[in-house]
Design a protein around this motif. Structure first.
Motif, short mmCIF file in Angstrom:
data_model
loop_
_atom_site.label_atom_id
_atom_site.label_comp_id
_atom_site.label_asym_id
_atom_site.label_seq_id
_atom_site.Cartn_x
_atom_site.Cartn_y
_atom_site.Cartn_z
N ALA A 189 0.83 -1.21 0.00
CA ALA A 189 0.00 0.00 0.00
C ALA A 189 0.86 1.26 0.00
N THR A 190 1.92 1.24 0.78
CA THR A 190 2.79 2.41 0.86
C THR A 190 3.55 2.59 -0.45
N GLY A 191 3.89 1.46 -1.08
CA GLY A 191 4.54 1.53 -2.39
C GLY A 191 3.63 2.20 -3.41
N ILE A 192 2.35 1.82 -3.39
CA ILE A 192 1.40 2.42 -4.32
C ILE A 192 1.24 3.91 -4.03
N SER A 193 1.06 4.26 -2.74
CA SER A 193 0.81 5.67 -2.44
C SER A 193 2.05 6.52 -2.74
N THR A 194 3.24 5.96 -2.51
CA THR A 194 4.45 6.72 -2.83
C THR A 194 4.61 6.89 -4.34
N THR A 195 4.28 5.84 -5.10
CA THR A 195 4.33 5.95 -6.55
C THR A 195 3.37 7.03 -7.04
N VAL A 196 2.15 7.02 -6.48
CA VAL A 196 1.17 8.04 -6.85
C VAL A 196 1.70 9.44 -6.48
N ALA A 197 2.33 9.54 -5.31
CA ALA A 197 2.88 10.83 -4.88
C ALA A 197 3.90 11.35 -5.89
N ILE A 198 4.79 10.46 -6.34
CA ILE A 198 5.83 10.89 -7.28
C ILE A 198 5.20 11.28 -8.62
N THR B 114 -11.77 -2.78 19.71
CA THR B 114 -13.22 -2.97 19.67
C THR B 114 -13.60 -4.15 18.77
N TYR B 115 -13.03 -4.17 17.56
CA TYR B 115 -13.45 -5.19 16.59
C TYR B 115 -12.50 -6.38 16.56
N GLY B 116 -11.36 -6.27 17.28
CA GLY B 116 -10.38 -7.35 17.28
C GLY B 116 -9.32 -7.10 16.23
N PRO B 117 -8.03 -7.33 16.59
CA PRO B 117 -6.95 -7.04 15.65
C PRO B 117 -6.99 -7.94 14.41
N ASP B 118 -7.63 -9.11 14.53
CA ASP B 118 -7.63 -10.04 13.40
C ASP B 118 -8.93 -9.99 12.60
N SER B 119 -9.80 -9.01 12.91
CA SER B 119 -10.99 -8.82 12.09
C SER B 119 -10.60 -8.02 10.84
N MET B 120 -11.50 -8.01 9.84
CA MET B 120 -11.19 -7.26 8.62
C MET B 120 -11.02 -5.78 8.93
N ILE B 121 -11.89 -5.25 9.81
CA ILE B 121 -11.76 -3.83 10.18
C ILE B 121 -10.43 -3.56 10.87
N GLY B 122 -10.04 -4.45 11.78
CA GLY B 122 -8.78 -4.29 12.49
C GLY B 122 -7.59 -4.33 11.54
N ARG B 123 -7.64 -5.25 10.59
CA ARG B 123 -6.53 -5.37 9.64
C ARG B 123 -6.46 -4.16 8.72
N MET B 124 -7.62 -3.75 8.19
CA MET B 124 -7.64 -2.59 7.28
C MET B 124 -7.15 -1.34 8.00
N ALA B 125 -7.62 -1.16 9.24
CA ALA B 125 -7.19 0.01 10.01
C ALA B 125 -5.67 -0.01 10.18
N SER B 126 -5.11 -1.20 10.47
CA SER B 126 -3.67 -1.32 10.66
C SER B 126 -2.92 -0.94 9.39
N VAL B 127 -3.38 -1.47 8.25
CA VAL B 127 -2.68 -1.22 7.00
C VAL B 127 -2.79 0.26 6.62
N MET B 128 -3.99 0.83 6.81
CA MET B 128 -4.18 2.25 6.50
C MET B 128 -3.25 3.13 7.33
N MET B 129 -3.18 2.80 8.63
CA MET B 129 -2.35 3.59 9.53
C MET B 129 -0.88 3.47 9.13
N GLY B 130 -0.47 2.25 8.77
CA GLY B 130 0.94 2.04 8.44
C GLY B 130 1.35 2.61 7.10
#
Lengths: 225, 178
Positions: A189-198, B114-130
């Motif tokens: 995901a970060t690779g995609i967003s960085t590519t889009v940024a560039i 709230t939704y659990g780290p291994d739920s879809m919401i928990g995983r998506m939130a983690s990836v979005m944040m990261g």
């Protein structure tokens, strides 16, 4: 900005709960009203519960953060970041054509990006400020961002990440069965967003409304004078 | 194939780093044990330092959610979020992420517990944040430090990248975890 968002979340929530207390419902028998305190009591309960929760979560995070920052300190002291920086040099020349390859700005940008890739948030910020300061030295119009600045800022705000340490920590503190399973998806995901940024910064800099005003002479001659 | 590679990276990343960095440090004459503990001390400080932010955000989010206001917002924006396959519960995160790092971290922590780290919401939130950053904050601090006022295309480029990050987080999570 964050003040407004926080206030809206809090006040809209309480007002909505206040209205729910009126208990207005559209049933088969038409509109009825059954006043109740339940929604406001729910809020009181959940607020106290969540405040406590915030602290237990932060305590769960201590161990993982300590582990990660310990490892990263070794990476920092051993000069590993400089090694990564060297490897990235060819890409940098392509990304920042306006910056001379041996200008200190290049080194600073690479160091800052390398630090943020490894999740070294605290080290990344001072390095990033140094980098943008170096770019400013090449700037002919001091109150206007250069192309290189815009590309660099878009890249840093899209967060090039290899190890999302804090996220892994939070997942682990919340008893995930596999806290690190998000690392791969984050890298993609970060690779995609960085590519889009560039791409976006390179495209937008060509638009007439984002053109730099013409300036006579080069930076060097200005500095010599 | 794609899934296996991504999962492989997720599994291998931490063990490889724990193996490689200390060995590299040792050969570069770093006192690995002492330097590790020195860095670990900072970890303690970071975790304690975020408590006030976590409490503030947990408070606002819990009020917003338990009052039913969150459901209402999710209901209004459902056509958009359904289109990209994003659960409405992630909307506050998408709005908060560019504004405040500690705020977004609070929301993620809240979603994960709230939704659990291994739920879809928990995983998506983690990836979005990261995979996204505190865009407004970074732009303000960095450009502020060199007194650049005309930021040209920096903000539109950065926000487009954030949007791309959020959408790709949702899609990747569907591909990997569904």
């Amino acid at each position: 900005m964050i003040n407004i968002v926080w206030l809206i979340l809090l006040s809209v929530g309480i007002i909505v709960a206040g209205f729910s207390c009126l208990g207005i419902e559209n049933t088969s028998a038409g509109w009825i009203m059954e006043p109740t305190w339940a929604p406001l009591m729910d809020i009181t309960n959940s607020v106290f519960g969540e405040a406590k929760h915030a602290v237990t979560l932060a305590f769960g995070l201590i161990g993982i953060m300590a582990l990660w920052l310990g490892i990263m300190k070794i990476a920092e002291k051993s000069g590993l970041i400089q090694v990564i920086a060297k490897g990235l040099k060819p890409i940098m020349v392509w990304l920042f054509p306006e910056v001379p390859p041996d200008h200190p700005a290049m080194g600073s940008i690479i160091m800052a990006i390398a630090a943020s890739m490894l999740g070294l948030g605290n080290a990344a910020t001072p390095l990033g400020l140094k980098a943008i300061g170096e770019l400013q030295k090449l700037n002919k119009i001091k109150d206007t961002a250069t192309n290189a600045m815009c590309t660099y800022m878009a890249m840093s705000t899209s967060s090039v990440t290899i190890i999302p340490a804090t996220i892994v920590g939070i997942r682990s503190a919340a008893n995930s069965t596999n806290p690190t399973e998000v690392i791969g998806p984050v890298i993609v995901a970060t690779g995609i967003s960085t590519t889009v940024a560039i791409i976006m910064s390179k495209l937008l800099q060509k638009l007439p409304r984002y053109q730099l005003p013409e300036v006579d002479g080069t930076v060097d001659t200005i500095e010599e004078n | 194939m794609f899934q296996n590679i991504i999962n492989g990276i997720s599994v291998l990343a931490i063990p490889l780093i724990l193996l490689f960095i200390p060995i590299y440090g040792y050969f570069k004459k770093v006192k690995v044990y002492e330097v590790f503990t020195e860095g670990a001390k900072e970890g303690f400080e970071v975790a304690i330092k975020i408590i006030p932010f976590l409490v503030a955000i947990f408070l606002a989010i819990s009020v917003f959610r338990s009052s039913g206001a969150m459901d209402f917002l999710a209901w209004i924006l459902a056509p958009i979020t359904n289109f990209i396959g994003m659960p409405g519960e992630l909307l506050p995160l998408a709005f908060m992420r560019p504004l405040s790092g500690s705020g977004a971290l609070g929301i993620v922590s809240n979603l994960v517990t709230t939704y659990g780290p291994d739920s879809m919401i928990g995983r998506m939130a983690s990836v979005m944040m990261g995979s996204t950053e505190t865009t407004f904050y970074i732009l303000a601090v960095y450009f502020g430090s060199i007194s650049v006022r005309k930021t040209r295309h920096a903000l539109p480029a950065a926000l487009t990248a954030d949007l791309a990050g959020i959408i790709s987080s949702v899609i990747i999570c569907h591909i990997i975890f569904d």
